[in-house]
Scaffold this motif. Structure first.
Motif, PDB file in Angstrom:
ATOM      1  N   GLY A 189      29.672 -42.395  16.067  1.00  0.00           N
ATOM      2  CA  GLY A 189      30.192 -41.371  15.169  1.00  0.00           C
ATOM      3  C   GLY A 189      29.157 -40.528  14.464  1.00  0.00           C
ATOM      4  N   TYR A 190      28.000 -40.342  15.091  1.00  0.00           N
ATOM      5  CA  TYR A 190      26.968 -39.518  14.461  1.00  0.00           C
ATOM      6  C   TYR A 190      26.849 -38.160  15.151  1.00  0.00           C
ATOM      7  CZ  TYR A 190      25.421 -43.890  12.296  1.00  0.00           C
ATOM      8  OH  TYR A 190      25.368 -45.066  11.592  1.00  0.00           O
ATOM      9  N   GLN A 191      26.309 -37.189  14.426  1.00  0.00           N
ATOM     10  CA  GLN A 191      25.991 -35.887  14.994  1.00  0.00           C
ATOM     11  C   GLN A 191      24.631 -35.962  15.705  1.00  0.00           C
ATOM     12  OE1 GLN A 191      28.120 -33.269  14.843  1.00  0.00           O
ATOM     13  NE2 GLN A 191      29.581 -34.509  13.692  1.00  0.00           N
ATOM     14  N   GLU A 192      24.327 -34.880  16.417  1.00  0.00           N
ATOM     15  CA  GLU A 192      23.065 -34.823  17.153  1.00  0.00           C
ATOM     16  C   GLU A 192      21.862 -35.004  16.234  1.00  0.00           C
ATOM     17  OE1 GLU A 192      20.683 -34.582  20.508  1.00  0.00           O
ATOM     18  OE2 GLU A 192      22.872 -34.768  20.353  1.00  0.00           O
ATOM     19  N   PRO A 239      14.262 -37.818   6.183  1.00  0.00           N
ATOM     20  CA  PRO A 239      15.510 -37.085   5.876  1.00  0.00           C
ATOM     21  C   PRO A 239      15.826 -36.046   6.958  1.00  0.00           C
ATOM     22  CG  PRO A 239      13.705 -36.204   4.586  1.00  0.00           C
ATOM     23  CD  PRO A 239      13.146 -37.374   5.336  1.00  0.00           C
ATOM     24  N   HIS A 240      17.127 -35.871   7.224  1.00  0.00           N
ATOM     25  CA  HIS A 240      17.579 -34.852   8.163  1.00  0.00           C
ATOM     26  C   HIS A 240      18.929 -34.293   7.714  1.00  0.00           C
ATOM     27  CE1 HIS A 240      19.234 -38.581  10.367  1.00  0.00           C
ATOM     28  NE2 HIS A 240      20.269 -37.966   9.820  1.00  0.00           N
ATOM     29  N   GLN A 241      19.339 -33.253   8.397  1.00  0.00           N
ATOM     30  CA  GLN A 241      20.593 -32.606   8.015  1.00  0.00           C
ATOM     31  C   GLN A 241      21.782 -33.463   8.429  1.00  0.00           C
ATOM     32  OE1 GLN A 241      22.477 -28.865   9.891  1.00  0.00           O
ATOM     33  NE2 GLN A 241      21.403 -28.034   8.099  1.00  0.00           N
ATOM     34  N   ALA A 270      26.086 -33.148   8.431  1.00  0.00           N
ATOM     35  CA  ALA A 270      27.183 -32.185   8.262  1.00  0.00           C
ATOM     36  C   ALA A 270      27.982 -32.441   6.994  1.00  0.00           C
ATOM     37  CB  ALA A 270      28.098 -32.217   9.482  1.00  0.00           C
ATOM     38  N   MET A 271      28.293 -33.701   6.711  1.00  0.00           N
ATOM     39  CA  MET A 271      29.075 -34.030   5.531  1.00  0.00           C
ATOM     40  C   MET A 271      28.327 -33.665   4.242  1.00  0.00           C
ATOM     41  SD  MET A 271      30.959 -37.621   4.534  1.00  0.00           S
ATOM     42  CE  MET A 271      29.455 -38.590   4.687  1.00  0.00           C
ATOM     43  N   GLY A 272      27.019 -33.912   4.247  1.00  0.00           N
ATOM     44  CA  GLY A 272      26.226 -33.559   3.077  1.00  0.00           C
ATOM     45  C   GLY A 272      26.186 -32.055   2.849  1.00  0.00           C
ATOM     46  N   MET A 273      26.094 -31.308   3.938  1.00  0.00           N
ATOM     47  CA  MET A 273      26.058 -29.858   3.827  1.00  0.00           C
ATOM     48  C   MET A 273      27.418 -29.306   3.408  1.00  0.00           C
ATOM     49  SD  MET A 273      24.483 -26.898   4.232  1.00  0.00           S
ATOM     50  CE  MET A 273      23.036 -27.182   5.246  1.00  0.00           C
ATOM     51  N   ASP A 274      28.482 -29.727   4.089  1.00  0.00           N
ATOM     52  CA  ASP A 274      29.815 -29.163   3.863  1.00  0.00           C
ATOM     53  C   ASP A 274      30.406 -29.551   2.514  1.00  0.00           C
ATOM     54  OD1 ASP A 274      29.551 -28.095   6.376  1.00  0.00           O
ATOM     55  OD2 ASP A 274      30.771 -29.623   7.362  1.00  0.00           O
ATOM     56  N   MET A 275      30.234 -30.780   2.102  1.00  0.00           N
ATOM     57  CA  MET A 275      30.904 -31.278   0.910  1.00  0.00           C
ATOM     58  C   MET A 275      30.042 -31.244  -0.349  1.00  0.00           C
ATOM     59  SD  MET A 275      32.978 -34.498   2.599  1.00  0.00           S
ATOM     60  CE  MET A 275      33.969 -34.750   1.152  1.00  0.00           C
ATOM     61  N   PHE A 276      28.708 -31.281  -0.156  1.00  0.00           N
ATOM     62  CA  PHE A 276      27.842 -31.365  -1.332  1.00  0.00           C
ATOM     63  C   PHE A 276      26.770 -30.279  -1.370  1.00  0.00           C
ATOM     64  CE2 PHE A 276      29.605 -35.538  -0.578  1.00  0.00           C
ATOM     65  CZ  PHE A 276      29.935 -35.990  -1.840  1.00  0.00           C
ATOM     66  N   GLY A 277      26.691 -29.468  -0.319  1.00  0.00           N
ATOM     67  CA  GLY A 277      25.707 -28.393  -0.287  1.00  0.00           C
ATOM     68  C   GLY A 277      24.280 -28.868  -0.163  1.00  0.00           C
ATOM     69  N   MET A 278      24.067 -30.012   0.471  1.00  0.00           N
ATOM     70  CA  MET A 278      22.727 -30.579   0.616  1.00  0.00           C
ATOM     71  C   MET A 278      22.158 -30.193   1.981  1.00  0.00           C
ATOM     72  SD  MET A 278      23.608 -34.333  -1.004  1.00  0.00           S
ATOM     73  CE  MET A 278      21.925 -34.951  -0.962  1.00  0.00           C
ATOM     74  N   GLU A 279      20.960 -29.598   1.975  1.00  0.00           N
ATOM     75  CA  GLU A 279      20.338 -29.138   3.216  1.00  0.00           C
ATOM     76  C   GLU A 279      19.926 -30.317   4.097  1.00  0.00           C
ATOM     77  OE1 GLU A 279      20.049 -26.108   4.326  1.00  0.00           O
ATOM     78  OE2 GLU A 279      20.911 -25.132   2.565  1.00  0.00           O
ATOM     79  N   SER A 280      19.480 -31.379   3.480  1.00  0.00           N
ATOM     80  CA  SER A 280      19.096 -32.590   4.214  1.00  0.00           C
ATOM     81  C   SER A 280      19.283 -33.794   3.296  1.00  0.00           C
ATOM     82  CB  SER A 280      17.646 -32.514   4.709  1.00  0.00           C
ATOM     83  OG  SER A 280      16.761 -32.480   3.605  1.00  0.00           O
ATOM     84  N   VAL A 281      19.362 -34.976   3.898  1.00  0.00           N
ATOM     85  CA  VAL A 281      19.591 -36.179   3.096  1.00  0.00           C
ATOM     86  C   VAL A 281      18.652 -37.292   3.547  1.00  0.00           C
ATOM     87  CG1 VAL A 281      22.029 -35.602   2.753  1.00  0.00           C
ATOM     88  CG2 VAL A 281      21.379 -37.098   4.643  1.00  0.00           C
ATOM     89  N   HIS A 282      18.316 -38.150   2.593  1.00  0.00           N
ATOM     90  CA  HIS A 282      17.584 -39.373   2.887  1.00  0.00           C
ATOM     91  C   HIS A 282      18.592 -40.454   3.289  1.00  0.00           C
ATOM     92  CE1 HIS A 282      13.659 -37.992   1.379  1.00  0.00           C
ATOM     93  NE2 HIS A 282      14.352 -37.369   0.432  1.00  0.00           N
ATOM     94  N   ALA A 283      18.078 -41.571   3.776  1.00  0.00           N
ATOM     95  CA  ALA A 283      18.956 -42.664   4.215  1.00  0.00           C
ATOM     96  C   ALA A 283      19.787 -43.207   3.059  1.00  0.00           C
ATOM     97  CB  ALA A 283      18.122 -43.780   4.850  1.00  0.00           C
ATOM     98  N   ASP A 284      19.175 -43.363   1.894  1.00  0.00           N
ATOM     99  CA  ASP A 284      19.932 -43.881   0.754  1.00  0.00           C
ATOM    100  C   ASP A 284      20.982 -42.858   0.289  1.00  0.00           C
ATOM    101  OD1 ASP A 284      18.002 -42.123  -0.166  1.00  0.00           O
ATOM    102  OD2 ASP A 284      16.984 -43.589  -1.448  1.00  0.00           O
TER     103      ASP A 284
END
Length: 250
Positions: free
Chosen positions: A174-177, A184-186, A188-202
């Motif tokens: 269930g992961y994106q490419e 950290p990497h982009q 989709a959920m972080g971008m769409d719902m929280f406006g985060m360009e990239s996220v760390h594992a935590d």
């Protein structure tokens, strides 16, 4: 003809020329007796009518005056009604415009409220935070194993889901490419719902806690967050083929 008769004729003749129509009777006093005379030329050139004709002419004059007054009243009433109608139409149009504007503003506010349903500060690393895991993957096996157990623990959510509900028991579904890239990497959920360009594992762990699992984010200093984050890093490395990683099935 006496001087008095001459004055009388001159007065009536003048009134006849000025008014141009039958005028109300003049009450004249002559030799102590009263009679009615109406301005207008008679066949013999006299400037008044007899008392017998006066009432009829007076009635016609009053009727004409009443008709003109009534016509003026109707025209004025129509003008007022038209003005009221225009004012009412303008008022309705203005009210509709205001209602439409209010509706658009309300819809915009609802859209903003919907977009802001998720608090970015709840899932974004706080100031002064020090991760309890190594994002490069140098984590103890015990920490990764504990993270694996938590990954499959439905008690962390409020809706019966666990991380494994979306990503499989081995953490590889269930992961994106973008999951091929190290954190950290982009996301989709972080971008769409929280406006985060990239996220760390935590931050990825906190995203899953708040959104799909509908729970409170984990304490940033907690062992649970460190263990889950270590397991997510291990899963990413296995997904990308960069490491044999931890064997989650044993």
């Amino acid at each position: 003809m006496t001087i008095q008769d001459e004055k009388r004729r001159t007065l009536l003749s003048r009134l006849s020329r000025q008014l141009g129509y039958t005028a109300p009777a003049l009450l004249l006093v002559a030799s102590g007796s009263a009679f009615q005379a109406v301005a207008g030329e008679t066949p013999d050139g006299s400037a008044y009518t007899s008392g017998k004709e006066a009432p009829l002419m007076l009635a016609e004059a009053h009727a004409e005056a009443e008709g003109e007054a009534e016509a003026e009243g109707e025209a004025e009433a129509e003008g007022e009604a038209e003005a009221e109608g225009e004012a009412e139409a303008e008022g309705e149009a203005e009210a509709e415009g205001e209602a439409e504007a209010e509706g658009e503003a309300e819809a915009e506010a609802e859209g903003e409220a919907e977009a802001g349903d998720h608090d970015r500060s709840a899932v974004e690393r706080p100031d002064g935070y020090t991760p309890g895991y190594d994002e490069s993957g140098d984590n103890p096996a015990e920490l990764i194993a504990r993270g694996e157990a938590l990954f499959n623990d439905t008690s962390l959510s409020t809706n019966g889901l666990s991380c494994a509900s979306c990503h499989g028991a081995d953490g590889l579904s269930g992961y994106q490419e973008s999951f091929n890239d190290p954190y950290p990497h982009q996301v989709a959920m972080g971008m769409d719902m929280f406006g985060m360009e990239s996220v760390h594992a935590d931050e990825m762990v906190q995203l899953c806690m708040v959104a799909p699992m509908e729970a409170e984010p984990l304490d940033w200093e907690s062992d649970e967050l460190a263990a889950l984050s270590a397991y997510v890093v291990d899963a990413q490395q296995r997904f990308a083929g960069n490491s044999t990683g931890h064997n989650c099935d044993t």
